[in-house]
Enzyme design. Structure first.
Site, PDB file in Angstrom:
ATOM      1  CE  LYS A  49      -4.120  -2.050   1.981  1.00 38.13           C
ATOM      2  NZ  LYS A  49      -5.057  -2.119   3.121  1.00 38.13           N
ATOM      3  CE  LYS A  54      10.817   5.335   4.053  1.00 42.49           C
ATOM      4  NZ  LYS A  54      11.635   5.888   5.129  1.00 42.49           N
ATOM      5  CB  SER A  79       8.531  15.754  -0.021  1.00 43.77           C
ATOM      6  OG  SER A  79       9.838  15.272  -0.268  1.00 43.77           O
ATOM      7  N   GLY A 182      17.981   3.788   7.526  1.00 43.19           N
ATOM      8  CA  GLY A 182      18.277   2.524   8.173  1.00 43.19           C
ATOM      9  C   GLY A 182      17.102   1.831   8.840  1.00 43.19           C
ATOM     10  CG  ASN A 309       5.478   5.263  -4.708  1.00 43.85           C
ATOM     11  OD1 ASN A 309       4.581   4.734  -5.371  1.00 43.85           O
ATOM     12  ND2 ASN A 309       5.487   5.251  -3.399  1.00 43.85           N
TER      13      ASN A 309
END
Lengths: 326, 326
Positions: A49, A54, A79, A182, A309
């Site tokens: 997703k 992340k 950003s 990291g 992305n």
């Protein structure tokens, strides 16, 4: 062992977030196996997703917040992929998300964050302005700061990548993942070693942002200075939580040039028909390099494709010959 | 029913080729489900060997050749996915492959065919020159002609896409696939209806190469004239084998403009993080269109992503706004 994040933390993170994340597929490629002489297993977090791993860390950090604290919302400055991850995870919990973002960030990135319902606060494109903007939001709203990588809950969330990978693929000899701040590699280290103490963990880093390689060589945390690389997700330096984990668990940092990164990215697009972003291509590039190939007794290798992305408007393969010469 | 290709032929094709092909994954996307109000299941033939479904048909046709005939090799004229498919399938059987290819075909395509061990015969870029070149190879070598779509064994091979899809996804209401020469859609029609007579089959076609739409409207085979579309895999016209199958089984042909194709392709790249070629995007574009959305009682839809072979050197998203306006 670093006591800040344990294997149990990662198992608990997985319990908490598993209903919200994708258990991403693991792909193989005869072409890349032939190139490297190893068996490669690609963990596709580009299919996660928001298009990147992340989301795991942001989801864990937000779901772990005590109710009263969560009710006041969350804030970060970013950003990149972390901003979208925070926005979606906050939406899932039903709380407000505030994102401080440099005013020169691409409109498409701002819109993506807003589409998830977060509020964007444009700021001057300096670290000082970002931190100042974040402090102001925290003061005004009482929102909890969710940093992009240097936080135990973020590290534990990212570690779930390896929990899944090692359940999906038996008998891995090694795991390779990119390193920026990291969060990913430290979470993966703890999860992998927790499941198999003999597994070897390698970090992949651009030569243009090689603070991890230099830190490991010096055995002390060396700050990132003037990073410059196409792998825009890896510009950040290590943090106080991630560095000791990396120091204790990562066998070696393999570095690659932007040309190698671009060539590896192109090969993955062309041969595997999947989109990965430059930061993800860093791990692929290291495995294609001579340093990795020359290491003995590594047959089955897990590679984390960290995200997908890419701005298709700006993506160009000027280095076509680099890709084709492979 | 068309007696030339039966459901049993497709089952037998699958038995013959299953050890050589990839059973490609089926992906889903919350984003596209939201766009269409349906549940979409994407059959990823872009992940197939040589990057397209074409390998299935070529593999079946070549493996079915009697030994004495096979020993004299195979020939085709093509610069596209069929050429690579033929070359790889011939290599698997251990026989020679000859490919007559227009001399202006991209060097990368020629090299891909040669990398599989086939011999390439450059010719002038006209149909007459291609056919003449092919005839000469057949005369000289005795090689068997394996056409790209208008052949029962090719159709049966392509039909295996639907055998797998319907085994992977329960209770599909409809299947959508692109149509060029018609090998894919006709094979899929027979396989799908053989498994579920009530399933609805839709063909997706560019407005710039819409011989199938016109043929179905006229209920007679209308030749393709001056086709012009970004979907370069769909420039060919229907054949004598594929047309009657389409006439009898395809409920409707949905057409889309090049702008819609480009926008759909970009959306798939961006949202699903997979590479598909323009011909594959045609099927996605039709499902995003109002004509498809307005059809009642279609909830679960299988979409065949036919291939992922894109020339990254020439690929540009000039129509960025078309993609972003979705």
């Amino acid at each position: 062992m670093n006591p800040m994040v344990t294997y149990t933390d990662i198992e608990q993170a997985h319990q908490l977030i598993r209903g919200h994340i994708h258990r991403t597929v693991v792909l193989t490629s005869q072409y890349f196996d032939n190139c490297t002489g190893a068996q490669l297993f690609f963990k596709c977090e580009n299919f996660q997703k928001v298009g990147a791993f992340k989301f795991r860390g942001a989801c864990n950090a937000i779901l772990k917040l005590p109710r009263a604290k969560a009710a006041r919302g969350v804030v970060t400055h970013s950003s990149g992929n972390h901003a979208q991850a925070l926005a979606l995870a906050a939406a899932i919990r039903g709380i407000e998300a505030h994102v401080v973002m440099p005013e020169n960030a691409p409109a498409v990135k701002r819109r993506a964050v807003e589409d998830y319902g977060a509020t964007v606060y444009p700021c001057k494109p300096t670290l000082a302005a970002r931190e100042e903007g974040t402090a102001r939001v925290m003061e005004t709203t009482g929102a909890a700061l969710i940093p992009p990588y240097n936080h135990p809950d973020i590290i534990a969330g990212q570690g779930t990548v390896a929990l899944e990978l090692l359940a999906q693929v038996e008998k891995l000899d090694a795991v390779v993942a990119p390193v920026g701040g990291g969060g990913l590699i430290s979470g993966i280290s703890i999860a992998s070693k927790g499941l198999n103490p003999n597994i070897r963990v390698f970090a992949a880093e651009p030569t243009g942002a090689d603070d991890t390689a230099r830190s490991l060589a010096a055995q002390r945390l060396i700050p990132q200075t003037n990073p410059k690389t196409i792998a825009d997700g890896l510009l950040t330096g290590l943090g106080e939580y991630t560095w000791p984990i990396i120091r204790d668990h990562v066998e070696r940092v393999l570095t690659v040039t932007d040309e190698e990164i671009r060539a590896a990215m192109r090969l993955v697009w062309e041969r595997m028909k999947i989109l990965i972003e430059p930061s993800a291509a860093v791990a692929v590039a290291t495995v294609l390099g001579d340093a990795f190939k020359s290491m003995p007794e590594i047959e089955r290798v897990g590679i984390v494709l960290s995200g997908g992305n890419v701005d298709l408007d700006t993506m160009r393969f000027e280095c076509a010959s680099a890709g084709e010469s492979q």
